[in-house]
Design an enzyme around this catalytic site. Structure first.
Site, PDB file in Angstrom:
ATOM      1  N   GLU A 213       1.105  -0.883  -0.470  1.00 24.70           N
ATOM      2  CA  GLU A 213       0.241  -0.208  -0.448  1.00 24.70           C
ATOM      3  C   GLU A 213       1.192   1.670   0.157  1.00 24.70           C
ATOM      4  O   GLU A 213       0.457   2.266  -0.681  1.00 24.70           O
ATOM      5  CB  GLU A 213      -1.239  -0.223   1.185  1.00 24.70           C
ATOM      6  CG  GLU A 213      -1.958  -1.352   1.478  1.00 24.70           C
ATOM      7  CD  GLU A 213      -2.964  -1.218  -0.075  1.00 24.70           C
ATOM      8  OE1 GLU A 213      -3.224   0.132  -0.506  1.00 24.70           O
ATOM      9  OE2 GLU A 213      -3.899  -2.195  -0.202  1.00 24.70           O
TER      10      GLU A 213
ATOM     11  N   ASN B 194       1.512   3.952  -2.944  1.00 18.01           N
ATOM     12  CA  ASN B 194       1.078   5.695  -3.072  1.00 18.01           C
ATOM     13  C   ASN B 194       1.589   6.254  -3.783  1.00 18.01           C
ATOM     14  O   ASN B 194       1.645   7.326  -3.880  1.00 18.01           O
ATOM     15  CB  ASN B 194       0.633   5.728  -1.432  1.00 18.01           C
ATOM     16  CG  ASN B 194      -0.811   5.264  -0.696  1.00 18.01           C
ATOM     17  OD1 ASN B 194      -1.584   4.514  -1.323  1.00 18.01           O
ATOM     18  ND2 ASN B 194      -1.152   5.306   0.252  1.00 18.01           N
TER      19      ASN B 194
ATOM     20  N   ARG C  58     -10.122   3.199  -7.267  1.00 17.08           N
ATOM     21  CA  ARG C  58      -8.566   3.078  -6.228  1.00 17.08           C
ATOM     22  C   ARG C  58      -9.868   3.614  -5.115  1.00 17.08           C
ATOM     23  O   ARG C  58     -10.976   3.932  -4.516  1.00 17.08           O
ATOM     24  CB  ARG C  58      -7.714   4.431  -6.313  1.00 17.08           C
ATOM     25  CG  ARG C  58      -6.835   4.204  -7.038  1.00 17.08           C
ATOM     26  CD  ARG C  58      -6.397   2.898  -7.392  1.00 17.08           C
ATOM     27  NE  ARG C  58      -5.542   2.304  -6.393  1.00 17.08           N
ATOM     28  CZ  ARG C  58      -4.141   1.714  -6.679  1.00 17.08           C
ATOM     29  NH1 ARG C  58      -5.427   0.568  -7.690  1.00 17.08           N
ATOM     30  NH2 ARG C  58      -3.991   0.893  -5.396  1.00 17.08           N
TER      31      ARG C  58
END
Length: 164
Positions: free
Chosen positions: A46, A50, A121
């Site tokens: 994650e 990002n 997303r």
């Protein structure tokens, strides 16, 4: 005993899996549980995603090619840095980019908030990092980049400074 690792790689989607495996391998000598490894891999994934999608806006590999305009598929130059430190059974992970940064970290950390709805997303990246790690800190400066710091206790026992 203290042990450290640093890796720096291009901010492209192909390197997300590499980052997950590298950090998992770094803690393997502590004999973590499968759940701990899964938690670490998810949180690292994650954080790195990002950096790539939001920090550098490198969308190639994260959507259906026909749905992302060709101009947005261009890979912007940038690096992701991961620093890991193991000390007394605690894994410290720092994931840094030098991308565009965030204006409002608190808003970005709200579950379901996303700046990329066109990529479907979910806006759950920070929520997953918080859920799977024992501690999460995010610092960001617009125009300079973002740093995510996470901690996880490996093995049985209570959290840092807590009761076992």
């Amino acid at each position: 005993m203290k042990n450290e690792m640093e890796i720096i790689f291009d901010a492209i989607s192909d390197n997300e899996g590499f980052a997950r495996v590298a950090v998992s391998a770094f803690v393997s000598h502590l004999n973590p549980t499968l759940e701990e490894i899964s938690d670490i891999k998810t949180a690292v994934s994650e954080a790195v995603t990002n950096c790539i999608i939001h920090g550098y806006e490198n969308l190639y590999g994260y959507g259906r090619p026909g749905e992302i305009p060709a101009a947005r598929r261009t890979v912007n130059p940038g690096k992701v840095q991961i620093l890991c430190m193991l000390e007394e059974g605690v894994l410290h992970i720092q994931v840094t980019d030098q991308g565009k940064g965030m204006e409002n970290v608190e808003q970005a950390m709200e579950p379901l908030f996303t700046t990329k709805p066109e990529l479907e997303r979910s806006g759950m990246g920070f929520a997953f990092m918080e859920a799977f790690m024992d501690d999460l800190e995010v610092e960001s400066t617009p125009g300079e980049g973002t740093t995510v710091r996470m901690k996880k206790k490996i093995g049985l026992g209570g959290w840092i400074g807590g009761e076992e």
